[in-house]
Write a protein that holds these residues in place. Structure first.
Motif, mmCIF file in Angstrom:
data_model
loop_
_atom_site.group_PDB
_atom_site.id
_atom_site.type_symbol
_atom_site.label_atom_id
_atom_site.label_comp_id
_atom_site.label_asym_id
_atom_site.label_seq_id
_atom_site.Cartn_x
_atom_site.Cartn_y
_atom_site.Cartn_z
ATOM 1 N N SER A 1 35.458 41.830 47.611
ATOM 2 C CA SER A 1 35.857 40.904 48.668
ATOM 3 C C SER A 1 35.458 39.478 48.324
ATOM 4 C CB SER A 1 35.225 41.328 49.992
ATOM 5 O OG SER A 1 35.570 40.430 51.021
ATOM 6 N N ASP A 2 34.276 39.316 47.751
ATOM 7 C CA ASP A 2 33.803 37.988 47.347
ATOM 8 C C ASP A 2 34.682 37.410 46.248
ATOM 9 O OD1 ASP A 2 31.836 35.824 47.409
ATOM 10 O OD2 ASP A 2 31.230 36.562 45.438
ATOM 11 N N MET A 3 35.095 38.252 45.291
ATOM 12 C CA MET A 3 35.971 37.794 44.216
ATOM 13 C C MET A 3 37.340 37.370 44.750
ATOM 14 S SD MET A 3 34.415 37.818 41.317
ATOM 15 C CE MET A 3 32.872 38.441 40.643
ATOM 16 N N VAL A 4 37.852 38.101 45.722
ATOM 17 C CA VAL A 4 39.147 37.758 46.322
ATOM 18 C C VAL A 4 39.075 36.404 47.011
ATOM 19 C CG1 VAL A 4 40.803 38.395 48.111
ATOM 20 C CG2 VAL A 4 39.911 40.137 46.557
ATOM 21 N N LYS B 1 40.644 34.844 36.495
ATOM 22 C CA LYS B 1 39.457 35.559 36.025
ATOM 23 C C LYS B 1 38.754 36.273 37.178
ATOM 24 C CE LYS B 1 38.595 32.875 31.852
ATOM 25 N NZ LYS B 1 37.643 32.023 31.088
ATOM 26 N N HIS B 2 38.749 35.664 38.352
ATOM 27 C CA HIS B 2 38.188 36.339 39.521
ATOM 28 C C HIS B 2 39.010 37.589 39.856
ATOM 29 C CE1 HIS B 2 35.135 33.422 40.221
ATOM 30 N NE2 HIS B 2 35.946 32.446 40.613
ATOM 31 N N ILE B 3 40.331 37.492 39.690
ATOM 32 C CA ILE B 3 41.195 38.647 39.941
ATOM 33 C C ILE B 3 40.874 39.782 38.967
ATOM 34 C CG2 ILE B 3 43.578 39.469 39.796
ATOM 35 C CD1 ILE B 3 44.458 36.756 40.905
ATOM 36 N N ASP C 1 49.528 45.060 33.972
ATOM 37 C CA ASP C 1 50.272 45.681 35.078
ATOM 38 C C ASP C 1 49.501 45.606 36.380
ATOM 39 O OD1 ASP C 1 52.323 46.294 33.341
ATOM 40 O OD2 ASP C 1 51.568 48.298 32.894
ATOM 41 N N ASP C 2 48.176 45.576 36.300
ATOM 42 C CA ASP C 2 47.353 45.446 37.498
ATOM 43 C C ASP C 2 47.233 43.993 37.937
ATOM 44 O OD1 ASP C 2 46.839 48.181 37.487
ATOM 45 O OD2 ASP C 2 45.070 47.954 36.212
ATOM 46 N N PHE C 3 47.245 43.083 36.965
ATOM 47 C CA PHE C 3 46.965 41.672 37.266
ATOM 48 C C PHE C 3 48.067 41.004 38.076
ATOM 49 C CE2 PHE C 3 47.620 37.231 35.787
ATOM 50 C CZ PHE C 3 46.562 36.654 36.474
#
Length: 325
Positions: free
Chosen positions: A99-102, A130-132, A147-149
């Motif tokens: 959650s913090d990274m988002v 990079k946070h993602i 594919d996830d990014f």
């Protein structure tokens, strides 16, 4: 570039790109400057020029950048109901670190608009990306893939709705050092951001695996997607129970889709039967209107040497004659 302000924004962009390229070539060939120092020098040159030209070339009145900004913002607001599950985002925001990274990713992509230099705007995109990747890595407990990014970046853009998004993209494209856009991680992340915006602009029911009816209702605000059952559970409930309810909800959705497919198949079958009957009736009507007449077989012509009463009137055949030489 002060004396070039009368040019169109495309012509000013070409002048800036040519200037960057010429300076870089002179640094490398004439003064034999190492590549790493050339890159640092070009960054300072870009910063010096664009800091002074920013107010003249960012979102100029001669372009439709502002109109595109408003259209994208309106589109993102209309898509506020899109959930991470619809985009197949592999991020679990229930984890505090994730959650913090988002939140940091959203902050970085919004902060991009406050920067004046194209390189600084790219740096915001890179930090966001990079946070993602870190959020995905923590959720999946393994390195994130491309594919996830991209789906996660789309989700971050939808959730953050960055101001003047199209203007920032156009500004970077027009006036950033081309070598930075064509190589390195900055260029890669910027390309993905452009793809994310293009996806949002063209997003439809099929993109989210929804029916057109549900998509239209969500877009008009008549209803909103069902909240995940697991959100209402207490933290003490085991993951197996949460997963069970998720699977039941998925099965319910699949059952609804199957019923729609069966209904459409029956409709198609009826249409084919009606079409066949219609063609048969048309053929019968044509046959009745223009009946087929079968004429008797005509008599064959007699051969010349056959017995024929009219042959008596013919002259006798020529007889071969031999002449003495």
């Amino acid at each position: 570039m002060n004396h070039k302000r009368d040019l169109s924004i495309e012509e000013q962009s070409e002048c800036a790109q040519d200037f960057y390229q010429n300076i870089a070539e002179k640094l490398q060939t004439r003064w034999k400057v190492p590549p790493e120092k050339v890159e640092k020098a070009m960054d300072q040159i870009e910063k010096y020029i664009m800091t002074r030209q920013y107010k003249y070339v960012f979102c100029p009145e001669t372009t439709d950048d502002e109109k595109k900004d408003l259209a994208v913002q309106k589109r993102i607001r209309a898509l506020h109901w899109v959930t991470p599950q619809m985009l197949c985002v592999p991020v679990n925001e229930e984890i505090p670190e994730v959650s913090d990274m988002v939140v940091k990713a959203i902050t970085d992509i919004i902060e991009m608009d406050s920067k004046r230099v194209p390189r600084d705007k790219l740096a915001c995109i890179t930090k966001c990306s990079k946070h993602i990747f870190n959020a995905i890595k923590i959720t999946k407990n393994e390195p994130a893939s491309a594919d996830d990014f991209l789906p996660t970046l789309i989700y971050i853009v939808l959730k953050g709705n960055p101001p003047r998004l199209q203007s920032n993209i156009q500004y970077i494209t027009r006036f950033c050092n081309p070598s930075r856009l064509m190589t390195g991680e900055d260029g890669y992340y910027f390309t993905n951001l452009c793809c994310a915006v293009a996806f949002i602009e063209k997003l439809d029911a099929q993109s989210l695996n929804l029916s057109q009816e549900d998509f239209d209702r969500f877009m008009t605000g008549q209803t909103s997607p069902k909240k995940q059952e697991s959100d209402s559970f207490s933290p003490d409930v085991c993951l197996g129970v949460k997963q069970m309810y998720k699977n039941l909800d998925l099965l319910s959705q699949l059952n609804e889709r199957q019923e729609r497919i069966v209904s459409e198949a029956k409709k198609l079958e009826k249409d084919l039967i009606d079409w066949t009957e219609g063609i048969t009736k048309e053929v019968q009507d044509i046959v009745e209107k223009y009946p087929l007449e079968i004429k008797p077989k005509s008599q064959a012509l007699a051969a010349i040497d056959s017995e024929n009463v009219e042959n008596d009137k013919l002259p006798p055949p020529l007889q071969p004659q031999v002449y003495a030489g």
